[in-house]
Design a protein around this motif. Structure first.
Motif, PDB file in Angstrom:
ATOM      1  N   MET A   1     -53.282  38.846  11.036  1.00  0.00           N
ATOM      2  CA  MET A   1     -54.214  37.736  11.157  1.00  0.00           C
ATOM      3  C   MET A   1     -53.520  36.382  11.157  1.00  0.00           C
ATOM      4  SD  MET A   1     -57.337  38.757  11.453  1.00  0.00           S
ATOM      5  CE  MET A   1     -58.243  40.277  11.288  1.00  0.00           C
ATOM      6  N   SER A   2     -52.208  36.367  10.894  1.00  0.00           N
ATOM      7  CA  SER A   2     -51.512  35.092  10.737  1.00  0.00           C
ATOM      8  C   SER A   2     -51.057  34.500  12.057  1.00  0.00           C
ATOM      9  CB  SER A   2     -50.300  35.280   9.824  1.00  0.00           C
ATOM     10  OG  SER A   2     -49.390  36.197  10.405  1.00  0.00           O
ATOM     11  N   ASN A   3     -51.208  35.245  13.157  1.00  0.00           N
ATOM     12  CA  ASN A   3     -50.683  34.780  14.444  1.00  0.00           C
ATOM     13  C   ASN A   3     -51.816  34.428  15.397  1.00  0.00           C
ATOM     14  OD1 ASN A   3     -47.692  35.384  14.041  1.00  0.00           O
ATOM     15  ND2 ASN A   3     -48.635  37.319  13.488  1.00  0.00           N
ATOM     16  N   GLN A   4     -52.731  33.552  14.944  1.00  0.00           N
ATOM     17  CA  GLN A   4     -53.931  33.252  15.696  1.00  0.00           C
ATOM     18  C   GLN A   4     -53.662  32.491  16.995  1.00  0.00           C
ATOM     19  OE1 GLN A   4     -56.603  34.591  14.633  1.00  0.00           O
ATOM     20  NE2 GLN A   4     -55.797  35.265  12.670  1.00  0.00           N
ATOM     21  N   LYS A   5     -52.524  31.840  17.114  1.00  0.00           N
ATOM     22  CA  LYS A   5     -52.246  30.998  18.269  1.00  0.00           C
ATOM     23  C   LYS A   5     -52.076  31.797  19.552  1.00  0.00           C
ATOM     24  CE  LYS A   5     -47.272  31.001  17.290  1.00  0.00           C
ATOM     25  NZ  LYS A   5     -46.101  30.169  16.988  1.00  0.00           N
ATOM     26  N   PHE A   6     -51.918  33.116  19.444  1.00  0.00           N
ATOM     27  CA  PHE A   6     -51.593  33.896  20.621  1.00  0.00           C
ATOM     28  C   PHE A   6     -52.814  34.271  21.450  1.00  0.00           C
ATOM     29  CE2 PHE A   6     -47.668  34.276  18.334  1.00  0.00           C
ATOM     30  CZ  PHE A   6     -46.735  34.233  19.336  1.00  0.00           C
ATOM     31  N   ILE A   7     -54.000  34.272  20.869  1.00  0.00           N
ATOM     32  CA  ILE A   7     -55.181  34.623  21.652  1.00  0.00           C
ATOM     33  C   ILE A   7     -56.404  34.032  20.963  1.00  0.00           C
ATOM     34  CG2 ILE A   7     -55.427  36.874  20.504  1.00  0.00           C
ATOM     35  CD1 ILE A   7     -56.498  37.921  23.223  1.00  0.00           C
ATOM     36  N   SER A   8     -57.246  33.349  21.736  1.00  0.00           N
ATOM     37  CA  SER A   8     -58.348  32.597  21.149  1.00  0.00           C
ATOM     38  C   SER A   8     -59.451  33.497  20.615  1.00  0.00           C
ATOM     39  CB  SER A   8     -58.928  31.638  22.201  1.00  0.00           C
ATOM     40  OG  SER A   8     -59.401  32.356  23.333  1.00  0.00           O
ATOM     41  N   THR A   9     -59.551  34.753  21.098  1.00  0.00           N
ATOM     42  CA  THR A   9     -60.624  35.634  20.669  1.00  0.00           C
ATOM     43  C   THR A   9     -60.292  36.385  19.384  1.00  0.00           C
ATOM     44  OG1 THR A   9     -59.757  37.377  22.108  1.00  0.00           O
ATOM     45  CG2 THR A   9     -61.489  35.965  23.010  1.00  0.00           C
ATOM     46  N   PRO A  11     -60.182  36.575  15.578  1.00  0.00           N
ATOM     47  CA  PRO A  11     -60.831  35.769  14.531  1.00  0.00           C
ATOM     48  C   PRO A  11     -59.844  35.247  13.506  1.00  0.00           C
ATOM     49  CG  PRO A  11     -61.238  38.113  14.178  1.00  0.00           C
ATOM     50  CD  PRO A  11     -60.576  37.994  15.516  1.00  0.00           C
ATOM     51  N   THR A  12     -60.027  34.009  13.110  1.00  0.00           N
ATOM     52  CA  THR A  12     -59.253  33.419  12.030  1.00  0.00           C
ATOM     53  C   THR A  12     -59.894  33.796  10.702  1.00  0.00           C
ATOM     54  OG1 THR A  12     -60.553  31.391  11.966  1.00  0.00           O
ATOM     55  CG2 THR A  12     -58.702  31.449  13.514  1.00  0.00           C
ATOM     56  N   PHE A  13     -59.199  33.496   9.605  1.00  0.00           N
ATOM     57  CA  PHE A  13     -59.802  33.747   8.300  1.00  0.00           C
ATOM     58  C   PHE A  13     -61.070  32.911   8.128  1.00  0.00           C
ATOM     59  CE2 PHE A  13     -55.392  35.055   6.879  1.00  0.00           C
ATOM     60  CZ  PHE A  13     -55.708  36.390   6.788  1.00  0.00           C
ATOM     61  N   ASP A  14     -61.092  31.690   8.694  1.00  0.00           N
ATOM     62  CA  ASP A  14     -62.301  30.862   8.629  1.00  0.00           C
ATOM     63  C   ASP A  14     -63.444  31.527   9.383  1.00  0.00           C
ATOM     64  OD1 ASP A  14     -61.060  28.967   7.088  1.00  0.00           O
ATOM     65  OD2 ASP A  14     -60.582  27.629   8.775  1.00  0.00           O
ATOM     66  N   ASP A  15     -63.136  32.132  10.546  1.00  0.00           N
ATOM     67  CA  ASP A  15     -64.159  32.846  11.301  1.00  0.00           C
ATOM     68  C   ASP A  15     -64.745  33.996  10.494  1.00  0.00           C
ATOM     69  OD1 ASP A  15     -63.775  31.256  13.590  1.00  0.00           O
ATOM     70  OD2 ASP A  15     -62.207  32.579  14.370  1.00  0.00           O
ATOM     71  N   ILE A  16     -63.868  34.752   9.856  1.00  0.00           N
ATOM     72  CA  ILE A  16     -64.332  35.895   9.066  1.00  0.00           C
ATOM     73  C   ILE A  16     -65.155  35.408   7.876  1.00  0.00           C
ATOM     74  CG2 ILE A  16     -63.638  37.976   7.833  1.00  0.00           C
ATOM     75  CD1 ILE A  16     -60.997  37.888   9.397  1.00  0.00           C
ATOM     76  N   GLN A  17     -64.698  34.327   7.237  1.00  0.00           N
ATOM     77  CA  GLN A  17     -65.415  33.751   6.095  1.00  0.00           C
ATOM     78  C   GLN A  17     -66.832  33.368   6.486  1.00  0.00           C
ATOM     79  OE1 GLN A  17     -64.441  33.313   2.901  1.00  0.00           O
ATOM     80  NE2 GLN A  17     -66.329  32.259   2.303  1.00  0.00           N
ATOM     81  N   ALA A  18     -67.010  32.885   7.717  1.00  0.00           N
ATOM     82  CA  ALA A  18     -68.320  32.431   8.173  1.00  0.00           C
ATOM     83  C   ALA A  18     -69.286  33.577   8.426  1.00  0.00           C
ATOM     84  CB  ALA A  18     -68.159  31.600   9.449  1.00  0.00           C
ATOM     85  N   VAL A  19     -68.761  34.776   8.585  1.00  0.00           N
ATOM     86  CA  VAL A  19     -69.605  35.928   8.899  1.00  0.00           C
ATOM     87  C   VAL A  19     -69.642  36.941   7.762  1.00  0.00           C
ATOM     88  CG1 VAL A  19     -69.889  37.897  10.462  1.00  0.00           C
ATOM     89  CG2 VAL A  19     -69.186  35.668  11.375  1.00  0.00           C
ATOM     90  N   ALA A  20     -68.464  37.241   7.204  1.00  0.00           N
ATOM     91  CA  ALA A  20     -68.356  38.274   6.174  1.00  0.00           C
ATOM     92  C   ALA A  20     -67.305  37.866   5.151  1.00  0.00           C
ATOM     93  CB  ALA A  20     -68.001  39.618   6.802  1.00  0.00           C
ATOM     94  N   PRO A  21     -67.672  37.012   4.208  1.00  0.00           N
ATOM     95  CA  PRO A  21     -66.695  36.519   3.230  1.00  0.00           C
ATOM     96  C   PRO A  21     -65.976  37.629   2.465  1.00  0.00           C
ATOM     97  CG  PRO A  21     -68.722  35.244   3.097  1.00  0.00           C
ATOM     98  CD  PRO A  21     -69.007  36.398   4.015  1.00  0.00           C
ATOM     99  N   ALA A  22     -66.693  38.686   2.128  1.00  0.00           N
ATOM    100  CA  ALA A  22     -66.048  39.786   1.407  1.00  0.00           C
ATOM    101  C   ALA A  22     -64.987  40.438   2.275  1.00  0.00           C
ATOM    102  CB  ALA A  22     -67.082  40.820   0.978  1.00  0.00           C
TER     103      ALA A  22
END
Length: 239
Positions: A1-9, A11-22
């Motif tokens: 999850m740490s290499n988000q710059k390689f593809i926009s689709t 999900p970042t940790f912020d994206d996951i937090q917004a949908v499923a924090p657990a």
């Protein structure tokens, strides 16, 4: 999850937090923070089996970051190329093809020289003629009358070609295969290939850890379906 710059689709940790924090916490703290750091398998081994599972299950969002992590963990570009080639036969052509464009993007970012990637006529490793003769005889007797074409192609394409290609070490090729079978839920095929993996240098402790690791990528039901088979193989090898 740490290499988000390689593809926009991806999900970042912020994206996951917004949908499923657990799920974000499980991913960051437990999967990446604990499971990936366990000593029973090297980071390189973990990357190999994760790539195999991700490609087998056609997990498009997971593939780019797992490719980058594999490179960081020492998996060579030629080995990644060969993993995809191998999985065409064990996970199906469509799943291998689905991995091509995401991998191409990663290779382009690393400026991979495609001339150095494994070719179809690359050097083959020596074959154990006695073992191969026994395998071929068993398959012929069991299935020759059902599908002679499958039996012939299994010999010609898999065991006298694919499994002998030098771009992946035999142990790595076995890791890829066992991981793919677990991820696909193909438990009937596991005994032969798990035994082959152990013969190729995988230890029982490492094989056990493959199950622990892949529970997060293939799901607990696939792991529990595989546990009985692993248990039987381990027991039979002690006899």
């Amino acid at each position: 999850m740490s290499n988000q710059k390689f593809i926009s689709t991806t999900p970042t940790f912020d994206d996951i937090q917004a949908v499923a924090p657990a799920l974000k916490d499980f991913t960051k703290d437990d999967l990446l923070g604990k499971v990936w750091g366990k000593k029973e398998l090297s980071p390189r081994d973990r990357s190999i089996i994760t790539l195999a599972a991700v490609i087998t299950r056609n997990l498009q969002a997971e593939l780019p970051p797992m490719l980058v992590l594999a490179i960081e963990n020492g998996v060579k570009f030629a080995e990644i190329s060969e993993i995809i080639t191998h999985l065409a036969f064990y996970a199906g052509w469509g799943n291998a093809m689905s991995a091509i464009l995401p991998t191409k993007k990663i290779f382009e970012k690393y400026q991979v020289d495609t001339a150095l990637l494994p070719k179809s006529d690359d050097e083959l490793l020596p074959i154990d003629e006695n073992a191969e003769a026994q395998r071929a005889e068993f398959v012929e007797e069991a299935f020759g009358c059902t599908s002679a074409g499958v039996v012939k192609n299994t010999t010609d394409y898999l065991f006298r070609n694919l499994w002998l290609r030098s771009a992946l070490a035999p142990r790595d090729r076995s890791l890829v295969t066992v991981a793919a079978l677990i991820a696909a839920g193909q438990v009937a095929q596991i005994p032969y290939h798990l035994n082959r993996a152990l013969d190729n240098g995988l230890t029982q402790v490492q094989a056990s850890e493959v199950l622990t690791h892949l529970a997060f990528y293939a799901g607990w039901p696939n792991i529990f379906s595989s546990l009985t088979v692993f248990k039987e193989v381990f027991a039979n090898r002690k006899k």
